[in-house]
Design a protein around this motif. Structure first.
Motif, PDB file in Angstrom:
ATOM      1  N   LEU A  80       0.846  -1.201   0.000  1.00 30.45           N
ATOM      2  CA  LEU A  80       0.000   0.000   0.000  1.00 30.45           C
ATOM      3  C   LEU A  80       0.883   1.253   0.000  1.00 30.45           C
ATOM      4  CD1 LEU A  80      -2.677  -1.140   2.627  1.00 30.45           C
ATOM      5  CD2 LEU A  80      -3.009  -0.923   0.162  1.00 30.45           C
ATOM      6  N   GLY A  81       1.930   1.214   0.828  1.00 29.68           N
ATOM      7  CA  GLY A  81       2.864   2.355   0.901  1.00 29.68           C
ATOM      8  C   GLY A  81       3.588   2.561  -0.419  1.00 29.68           C
ATOM      9  N   LEU A  82       3.972   1.462  -1.041  1.00 24.75           N
ATOM     10  CA  LEU A  82       4.701   1.587  -2.318  1.00 24.75           C
ATOM     11  C   LEU A  82       3.795   2.121  -3.417  1.00 24.75           C
ATOM     12  CD1 LEU A  82       7.026  -1.563  -2.313  1.00 24.75           C
ATOM     13  CD2 LEU A  82       7.692   0.836  -2.097  1.00 24.75           C
ATOM     14  N   TYR A  83       2.514   1.754  -3.350  1.00 26.67           N
ATOM     15  CA  TYR A  83       1.574   2.309  -4.330  1.00 26.67           C
ATOM     16  C   TYR A  83       1.419   3.823  -4.110  1.00 26.67           C
ATOM     17  CZ  TYR A  83      -0.206  -1.554  -7.102  1.00 26.67           C
ATOM     18  OH  TYR A  83      -0.322  -2.556  -8.029  1.00 26.67           O
ATOM     19  N   ALA A  84       1.390   4.243  -2.828  1.00 22.50           N
ATOM     20  CA  ALA A  84       1.307   5.686  -2.545  1.00 22.50           C
ATOM     21  C   ALA A  84       2.508   6.387  -3.181  1.00 22.50           C
ATOM     22  CB  ALA A  84       1.274   5.920  -1.033  1.00 22.50           C
ATOM     23  N   PHE A  85       3.681   5.770  -3.021  1.00 20.14           N
ATOM     24  CA  PHE A  85       4.897   6.373  -3.582  1.00 20.14           C
ATOM     25  C   PHE A  85       4.855   6.375  -5.111  1.00 20.14           C
ATOM     26  CE2 PHE A  85       9.402   6.135  -4.922  1.00 20.14           C
ATOM     27  CZ  PHE A  85       9.819   7.355  -4.416  1.00 20.14           C
ATOM     28  N   PHE A  86       4.407   5.279  -5.661  1.00 22.20           N
ATOM     29  CA  PHE A  86       4.328   5.150  -7.121  1.00 22.20           C
ATOM     30  C   PHE A  86       3.434   6.252  -7.729  1.00 22.20           C
ATOM     31  CE2 PHE A  86       1.593   3.262 -10.522  1.00 22.20           C
ATOM     32  CZ  PHE A  86       2.530   3.215 -11.545  1.00 22.20           C
ATOM     33  N   TYR A  87       2.260   6.473  -7.101  1.00 18.10           N
ATOM     34  CA  TYR A  87       1.348   7.492  -7.650  1.00 18.10           C
ATOM     35  C   TYR A  87       1.871   8.902  -7.377  1.00 18.10           C
ATOM     36  CZ  TYR A  87      -1.971   4.085  -9.290  1.00 18.10           C
ATOM     37  OH  TYR A  87      -2.553   3.066 -10.005  1.00 18.10           O
ATOM     38  N   ALA A  88       2.563   9.088  -6.234  1.00 18.06           N
ATOM     39  CA  ALA A  88       3.144  10.408  -5.956  1.00 18.06           C
ATOM     40  C   ALA A  88       4.240  10.709  -6.987  1.00 18.06           C
ATOM     41  CB  ALA A  88       3.699  10.454  -4.533  1.00 18.06           C
ATOM     42  N   LEU A  89       5.002   9.666  -7.343  1.00 21.97           N
ATOM     43  CA  LEU A  89       6.063   9.829  -8.343  1.00 21.97           C
ATOM     44  C   LEU A  89       5.450  10.164  -9.709  1.00 21.97           C
ATOM     45  CD1 LEU A  89       9.176   9.492  -8.347  1.00 21.97           C
ATOM     46  CD2 LEU A  89       8.844   7.173  -9.166  1.00 21.97           C
ATOM     47  N   ALA A  90       4.371   9.485 -10.052  1.00 21.84           N
ATOM     48  CA  ALA A  90       3.683   9.747 -11.329  1.00 21.84           C
ATOM     49  C   ALA A  90       3.137  11.181 -11.325  1.00 21.84           C
ATOM     50  CB  ALA A  90       2.553   8.749 -11.533  1.00 21.84           C
ATOM     51  N   HIS A  91       2.650  11.610 -10.141  1.00 22.52           N
ATOM     52  CA  HIS A  91       2.110  12.960  -9.938  1.00 22.52           C
ATOM     53  C   HIS A  91       3.220  13.995 -10.199  1.00 22.52           C
ATOM     54  CE1 HIS A  91      -0.600  15.736  -7.823  1.00 22.52           C
ATOM     55  NE2 HIS A  91       0.346  16.067  -6.981  1.00 22.52           N
ATOM     56  N   LEU A  92       4.365  13.752  -9.564  1.00 17.87           N
ATOM     57  CA  LEU A  92       5.510  14.665  -9.704  1.00 17.87           C
ATOM     58  C   LEU A  92       5.996  14.688 -11.150  1.00 17.87           C
ATOM     59  CD1 LEU A  92       7.816  16.388  -8.463  1.00 17.87           C
ATOM     60  CD2 LEU A  92       9.025  14.261  -7.986  1.00 17.87           C
ATOM     61  N   TRP A  93       6.054  13.516 -11.743  1.00 17.79           N
ATOM     62  CA  TRP A  93       6.529  13.382 -13.117  1.00 17.79           C
ATOM     63  C   TRP A  93       5.618  14.138 -14.093  1.00 17.79           C
ATOM     64  CZ3 TRP A  93      11.204  12.592 -13.377  1.00 17.79           C
ATOM     65  CH2 TRP A  93      11.828  12.095 -14.495  1.00 17.79           C
ATOM     66  N   THR A  94       4.305  14.015 -13.868  1.00 11.35           N
ATOM     67  CA  THR A  94       3.350  14.710 -14.752  1.00 11.35           C
ATOM     68  C   THR A  94       3.526  16.220 -14.598  1.00 11.35           C
ATOM     69  OG1 THR A  94       1.816  12.953 -14.165  1.00 11.35           O
ATOM     70  CG2 THR A  94       0.907  14.762 -15.431  1.00 11.35           C
ATOM     71  N   TYR A  95       3.756  16.640 -13.350  1.00 11.31           N
ATOM     72  CA  TYR A  95       3.973  18.078 -13.106  1.00 11.31           C
ATOM     73  C   TYR A  95       5.249  18.543 -13.814  1.00 11.31           C
ATOM     74  CZ  TYR A  95       5.713  22.138 -10.564  1.00 11.31           C
ATOM     75  OH  TYR A  95       6.253  23.367 -10.249  1.00 11.31           O
ATOM     76  N   ILE A  96       6.346  17.790 -13.643  1.00  8.48           N
ATOM     77  CA  ILE A  96       7.637  18.205 -14.215  1.00  8.48           C
ATOM     78  C   ILE A  96       7.568  18.241 -15.748  1.00  8.48           C
ATOM     79  CG2 ILE A  96      10.054  17.509 -14.545  1.00  8.48           C
ATOM     80  CD1 ILE A  96      10.089  16.534 -11.681  1.00  8.48           C
ATOM     81  N   LEU A  97       7.059  17.145 -16.326  1.00  5.43           N
ATOM     82  CA  LEU A  97       7.085  17.067 -17.798  1.00  5.43           C
ATOM     83  C   LEU A  97       5.896  17.770 -18.444  1.00  5.43           C
ATOM     84  CD1 LEU A  97       8.315  13.417 -18.426  1.00  5.43           C
ATOM     85  CD2 LEU A  97       9.632  15.532 -18.443  1.00  5.43           C
ATOM     86  N   ASP A  99       3.348  19.915 -16.863  1.00  5.84           N
ATOM     87  CA  ASP A  99       3.034  21.273 -16.431  1.00  5.84           C
ATOM     88  C   ASP A  99       4.203  22.237 -16.681  1.00  5.84           C
ATOM     89  OD1 ASP A  99       0.692  22.331 -14.438  1.00  5.84           O
ATOM     90  OD2 ASP A  99       2.544  23.457 -14.106  1.00  5.84           O
ATOM     91  N   ARG A 100       5.417  21.776 -16.412  1.00  8.41           N
ATOM     92  CA  ARG A 100       6.601  22.652 -16.485  1.00  8.41           C
ATOM     93  C   ARG A 100       7.461  22.412 -17.721  1.00  8.41           C
ATOM     94  NH1 ARG A 100       5.778  26.913 -13.746  1.00  8.41           N
ATOM     95  NH2 ARG A 100       3.610  26.256 -13.770  1.00  8.41           N
ATOM     96  N   GLY A 101       7.060  21.485 -18.560  1.00  5.41           N
ATOM     97  CA  GLY A 101       7.818  21.214 -19.791  1.00  5.41           C
ATOM     98  C   GLY A 101       9.237  20.739 -19.530  1.00  5.41           C
TER      99      GLY A 101
END
Ligand code: HEM
Length: 198
Positions: A80-97, A99-101
């Motif tokens: 469950l914790g690793l899934y939280a991390f996985f989605y947070a990473l996907a969240h950050l990645w979507t923002y970086i690539l 939202d911020r190009g």
């Protein structure tokens, strides 16, 4: 193979499949071009909410085990914790690539300019040591006491995540308030235990 391990495997597979569902649906919707008018915002928001959801589920394992005897959940907490991390990473990645190009200078400026981004980054930074020390080998290396102390950071991440969410929402605070309510219950349960143990 005994019944217990067969049960554990079944629970693991159940969580594995359900945990992958949001990601699979996002990929499928992306592939058919039905992520709405603003796909980046849609993916950012969905991954953010799913990350928070898994984080709270991981925090709920101990109370559920103690109150209802759901001991089987304990073996699934790491997943469950690793899934939280996985989605947070996907969240950050979507923002970086998305939202911020991918431009580091605009990311740095955004962290300084928007407090909810600063808080999101800090919360994510706290998730990294949790993910890195989630294995059995790391529990052994750190020792159970230090490992438990370190993993109390999960509460810090959840508080940061809920405040981050509330800061984004402009009018209807229903959903952040629901997450805040569940988190308050979980924190209250833990604090009561600490207090009772003196
Ligand atoms: C890694 C650093 C983070 C960054 C850069 C970041 C950035 C963002 C952005 C840009 C949005 C969308 C804002 C909008 O659409 O107006 C957002 C929404 C959100 N984020 Fe984060 N975030 C981060 C970390 C986190 C973490 C660690 C969590 C939870 C564990 C989280 C949970 C959420 C939630 C729940 C939303 C709102 C979803 C909604 O509006 O329905 N974020 N974040």
């Amino acid at each position: 193979m005994n019944t217990l391990s067969a049960d554990s495997q079944f629970h693991r597979q159940l969580i594995l499949v359900n945990g992958l569902l949001p990601a699979a649906l996002l990929v499928f919707d992306g592939w058919r071009g039905s992520l709405g008018a603003n796909p980046v915002e849609f993916v950012t928001r969905t991954t953010g909410v799913v990350a928070l959801f898994f984080l709270l589920l991981a925090l709920a394992v101990t109370p559920l085990r103690q109150l209802y005897g759901w001991t089987w959940l304990l073996k699934q907490r790491r997943l469950l914790g690793l899934y939280a991390f996985f989605y947070a990473l996907a969240h950050l990645w979507t923002y970086i690539l998305g939202d911020r190009g991918g431009q580091l200078s605009t990311i740095a400026a955004d962290i300084a300019r928007r407090p909810f981004i600063t808080l999101g980054m800090l919360s994510f930074a706290c998730m990294v040591p949790l993910a890195l020390t989630s294995s059995q080998a790391m529990i052994k290396q750190l020792g159970p006491k230090r490992w438990r102390q370190l993993h109390r950071l999960t509460y810090v991440v959840a508080i940061g995540g809920v405040i981050h969410y509330a800061m984004i929402v402009k009018s209807d605070l229903t959903y952040p308030a629901l997450f805040a309510m569940v988190l308050t219950l979980l924190l209250g349960y833990r604090l009561r235990q600490v207090w009772q143990r003196g």
